[in-house]
Design a protein around this motif. Structure first.
Motif, mmCIF file in Angstrom:
data_model
loop_
_atom_site.group_PDB
_atom_site.id
_atom_site.type_symbol
_atom_site.label_atom_id
_atom_site.label_comp_id
_atom_site.label_asym_id
_atom_site.label_seq_id
_atom_site.Cartn_x
_atom_site.Cartn_y
_atom_site.Cartn_z
ATOM 1 N N LEU A 1 -10.310 27.116 -26.663
ATOM 2 C CA LEU A 1 -10.607 26.952 -25.246
ATOM 3 C C LEU A 1 -9.378 27.222 -24.401
ATOM 4 C CD1 LEU A 1 -10.537 23.214 -24.205
ATOM 5 C CD2 LEU A 1 -10.006 23.901 -26.528
ATOM 6 N N GLU A 2 -9.617 27.488 -23.114
ATOM 7 C CA GLU A 2 -8.557 27.557 -22.119
ATOM 8 C C GLU A 2 -8.536 26.228 -21.367
ATOM 9 O OE1 GLU A 2 -6.618 30.427 -21.722
ATOM 10 O OE2 GLU A 2 -7.703 31.036 -23.537
ATOM 11 N N ALA A 3 -7.361 25.703 -21.122
ATOM 12 C CA ALA A 3 -7.273 24.416 -20.436
ATOM 13 C C ALA A 3 -5.955 24.311 -19.688
ATOM 14 C CB ALA A 3 -7.399 23.259 -21.420
ATOM 15 N N MET A 4 -5.976 23.499 -18.630
ATOM 16 C CA MET A 4 -4.746 23.190 -17.897
ATOM 17 C C MET A 4 -3.852 22.272 -18.726
ATOM 18 S SD MET A 4 -5.298 24.776 -14.982
ATOM 19 C CE MET A 4 -4.288 24.105 -13.663
ATOM 20 N N LEU A 5 -4.489 21.298 -19.359
ATOM 21 C CA LEU A 5 -3.740 20.385 -20.212
ATOM 22 C C LEU A 5 -4.683 19.711 -21.190
ATOM 23 C CD1 LEU A 5 -4.021 17.026 -19.548
ATOM 24 C CD2 LEU A 5 -2.965 17.780 -17.431
ATOM 25 N N VAL A 6 -4.100 19.260 -22.286
ATOM 26 C CA VAL A 6 -4.773 18.383 -23.230
ATOM 27 C C VAL A 6 -3.815 17.237 -23.520
ATOM 28 C CG1 VAL A 6 -5.692 18.101 -25.561
ATOM 29 C CG2 VAL A 6 -6.163 20.204 -24.277
ATOM 30 N N ALA A 7 -4.280 16.016 -23.297
ATOM 31 C CA ALA A 7 -3.494 14.822 -23.593
ATOM 32 C C ALA A 7 -4.215 14.020 -24.658
ATOM 33 C CB ALA A 7 -3.289 13.987 -22.343
ATOM 34 N N VAL A 8 -3.467 13.549 -25.635
ATOM 35 C CA VAL A 8 -4.007 12.701 -26.691
ATOM 36 C C VAL A 8 -3.343 11.342 -26.544
ATOM 37 C CG1 VAL A 8 -4.377 12.418 -29.160
ATOM 38 C CG2 VAL A 8 -4.256 14.730 -28.180
ATOM 39 N N ALA A 9 -4.145 10.343 -26.166
ATOM 40 C CA ALA A 9 -3.583 9.058 -25.761
ATOM 41 C C ALA A 9 -3.875 7.952 -26.756
ATOM 42 C CB ALA A 9 -4.125 8.665 -24.386
ATOM 43 N N ASN A 10 -2.847 7.175 -27.038
ATOM 44 C CA ASN A 10 -3.010 5.899 -27.726
ATOM 45 C C ASN A 10 -3.151 4.808 -26.663
ATOM 46 O OD1 ASN A 10 -2.793 3.889 -29.944
ATOM 47 N ND2 ASN A 10 -0.841 3.405 -28.953
ATOM 48 N N LEU B 1 -8.185 7.482 -30.781
ATOM 49 C CA LEU B 1 -7.380 8.175 -29.782
ATOM 50 C C LEU B 1 -8.286 8.657 -28.659
ATOM 51 C CD1 LEU B 1 -5.241 10.367 -32.215
ATOM 52 C CD2 LEU B 1 -4.668 8.108 -31.283
ATOM 53 N N ASP B 2 -7.776 8.633 -27.433
ATOM 54 C CA ASP B 2 -8.508 9.126 -26.272
ATOM 55 C C ASP B 2 -7.988 10.512 -25.917
ATOM 56 O OD1 ASP B 2 -10.083 6.681 -24.630
ATOM 57 O OD2 ASP B 2 -8.571 6.020 -26.059
ATOM 58 N N VAL B 3 -8.835 11.508 -26.026
ATOM 59 C CA VAL B 3 -8.450 12.890 -25.718
ATOM 60 C C VAL B 3 -8.981 13.244 -24.330
ATOM 61 C CG1 VAL B 3 -8.598 15.305 -26.410
ATOM 62 C CG2 VAL B 3 -8.539 13.505 -28.160
ATOM 63 N N THR B 4 -8.084 13.711 -23.462
ATOM 64 C CA THR B 4 -8.446 14.139 -22.113
ATOM 65 C C THR B 4 -8.124 15.621 -21.961
ATOM 66 O OG1 THR B 4 -8.036 11.951 -21.153
ATOM 67 C CG2 THR B 4 -8.051 13.821 -19.641
ATOM 68 N N ILE B 5 -9.138 16.399 -21.580
ATOM 69 C CA ILE B 5 -8.970 17.837 -21.366
ATOM 70 C C ILE B 5 -9.229 18.132 -19.894
ATOM 71 C CG2 ILE B 5 -9.813 20.145 -21.947
ATOM 72 C CD1 ILE B 5 -10.815 18.964 -24.611
ATOM 73 N N VAL B 6 -8.295 18.839 -19.260
ATOM 74 C CA VAL B 6 -8.508 19.342 -17.908
ATOM 75 C C VAL B 6 -8.784 20.837 -18.020
ATOM 76 C CG1 VAL B 6 -7.576 19.625 -15.592
ATOM 77 C CG2 VAL B 6 -7.007 17.582 -16.914
ATOM 78 N N HIS B 7 -10.039 21.214 -17.809
ATOM 79 C CA HIS B 7 -10.412 22.617 -17.874
ATOM 80 C C HIS B 7 -9.863 23.374 -16.660
ATOM 81 C CE1 HIS B 7 -12.975 22.285 -21.408
ATOM 82 N NE2 HIS B 7 -13.390 21.118 -20.930
ATOM 83 N N PRO C 1 -16.053 17.225 -12.660
ATOM 84 C CA PRO C 1 -16.698 18.030 -13.716
ATOM 85 C C PRO C 1 -15.736 18.857 -14.558
ATOM 86 C CG PRO C 1 -17.216 18.869 -11.512
ATOM 87 C CD PRO C 1 -16.599 17.528 -11.325
ATOM 88 N N ALA C 2 -14.508 19.067 -14.101
ATOM 89 C CA ALA C 2 -13.552 19.829 -14.899
ATOM 90 C C ALA C 2 -12.897 18.984 -15.985
ATOM 91 C CB ALA C 2 -12.461 20.413 -13.993
ATOM 92 N N ILE C 3 -13.148 17.690 -15.975
ATOM 93 C CA ILE C 3 -12.520 16.782 -16.928
ATOM 94 C C ILE C 3 -13.467 16.510 -18.084
ATOM 95 C CG2 ILE C 3 -11.359 14.578 -17.249
ATOM 96 C CD1 ILE C 3 -10.061 16.481 -15.173
ATOM 97 N N GLU C 4 -12.955 16.680 -19.288
ATOM 98 C CA GLU C 4 -13.702 16.361 -20.504
ATOM 99 C C GLU C 4 -12.929 15.302 -21.284
ATOM 100 O OE1 GLU C 4 -15.067 18.432 -24.746
ATOM 101 O OE2 GLU C 4 -14.268 19.667 -23.113
ATOM 102 N N ARG C 5 -13.655 14.315 -21.812
ATOM 103 C CA ARG C 5 -12.997 13.261 -22.585
ATOM 104 C C ARG C 5 -13.817 12.938 -23.831
ATOM 105 N NH1 ARG C 5 -12.084 8.020 -19.682
ATOM 106 N NH2 ARG C 5 -14.199 8.323 -18.879
#
Length: 301
Positions: free
Chosen positions: A192-201, A222-228, A251-255
């Motif tokens: 995928l293309e994304a602005m960022l992917v964060a993997v959070a504890n 883990l909580d994964v946050t994707i900004v499309h 809507p651009a945020i996926e978790r």
């Protein structure tokens, strides 16, 4: 607590930690704590001091400083029975904030003296890292736009957590383009293309940004946050909502939540707990109950 080693980064918070050493030590000793104080000169030295204290059989390890000091402390005593206390004195203090540690030094010190503890999760990250091939993370792994912003903010001559991060956001937006990611979850590869992917504890990064607002430090996930990809104007409008956590409704945020995820892609680097980690691929996995943390009585398990 009876015997505590306090490891200090005197430079943290633009010297605030150094100024607090005396008052913090006096308050702990007045509470009956048998205290040893060690001052570090850099991250490697801090880690060695923390590790040696744990190996020496100290009752509890405490750190005075910012997220880098916390990173050194949790790395040195994870998967042991030695509890970790935190006196936040840095510019970000993200893990302490997420874990319910008081931001003011007096109640944070009083919590250490009282010695109430809670088992919380950490995250392991494996790969070709800047230091070795494995690291423990308290807060979150940042990649993409957030990592680029964090690197710029860290390079500023005066670092002021939230304000520095905000400045870096606006500076990087002018030239930023989405990254190509390759995520592996449950054996399934996703491109995928994304602005960022964060993997959070834990849920907070960048001096107060709520990247995973409904995180749980004890769920073993883990909580994964994707900004499309979004337009620059949209990202600017979302920026203030990062500090409330309400950005996740866009809507651009996926978790999603997962016990493990591998982050890979093109020209991507990762950072965590205020420290650069290294180049992808980075294999992240939850480490349930890895840290025995000293917390205020109301937060103790």
């Amino acid at each position: 607590m009876t015997g505590v080693t306090l490891v200090v980064n005197p430079a943290a918070g633009h010297g605030r930690a150094g100024r607090l050493v005396g008052p913090v030590a006096a308050r702990l000793r007045d509470a009956g704590v048998r205290l040893t104080v060690e001052a570090s000169t850099d991250y490697d030295h801090a880690f060695r001091l923390c590790r040696d204290a744990v190996r020496g059989g100290v009752d509890a390890l405490a750190v005075l400083g910012g997220d880098g000091m916390v990173h050194a402390g949790l790395s040195a005593r994870a998967w042991t029975d030695v509890p970790l206390g935190i006196v936040p004195a840095g510019t970000g203090n993200d893990f302490a904030r997420s874990a319910g540690i008081p931001g003011r030094w007096r109640p944070a010190v009083d919590a250490i003296a009282a010695g109430h503890t809670r088992r919380v999760d950490l995250m392991t990250v494996e790969g070709d890292l800047n230091e070795g091939n494995s690291a423990l993370v308290g807060s979150a792994l940042s990649t993409g736009f957030d990592e680029v912003v964090a690197a710029r903010a860290a390079s500023l001559p005066l670092h002021l957590a939230g304000p520095s991060y905000a400045y870096a956001v606006f500076a990087e937006l002018r030239r930023f383009r989405p990254f190509h990611y390759r995520l592996t979850v449950d054996g399934q590869v996703r491109e995928l293309e994304a602005m960022l992917v964060a993997v959070a504890n834990a849920g907070t990064i960048g001096g107060g940004i709520r990247i995973a607002p409904d995180f749980d430090l004890t769920d073993g996930l883990l909580d994964v946050t994707i900004v499309h990809p979004v337009r620059t104007g949209t990202l600017l409008r979302l920026f203030p909502r990062l500090y409330t956590g309400s950005f996740v409704h866009h809507p651009a945020i996926e978790r999603f939540r997962t016990p493990a995820v591998t982050v890979d892609g093109t020209d991507l680097f990762g950072s965590a707990d205020g420290e650069p980690l290294g180049r992808v691929p980075l294999a992240c996995a939850a480490a349930p109950g890895a840290l025995q943390l000293i917390v205020p009585e109301r937060s103790a398990a």
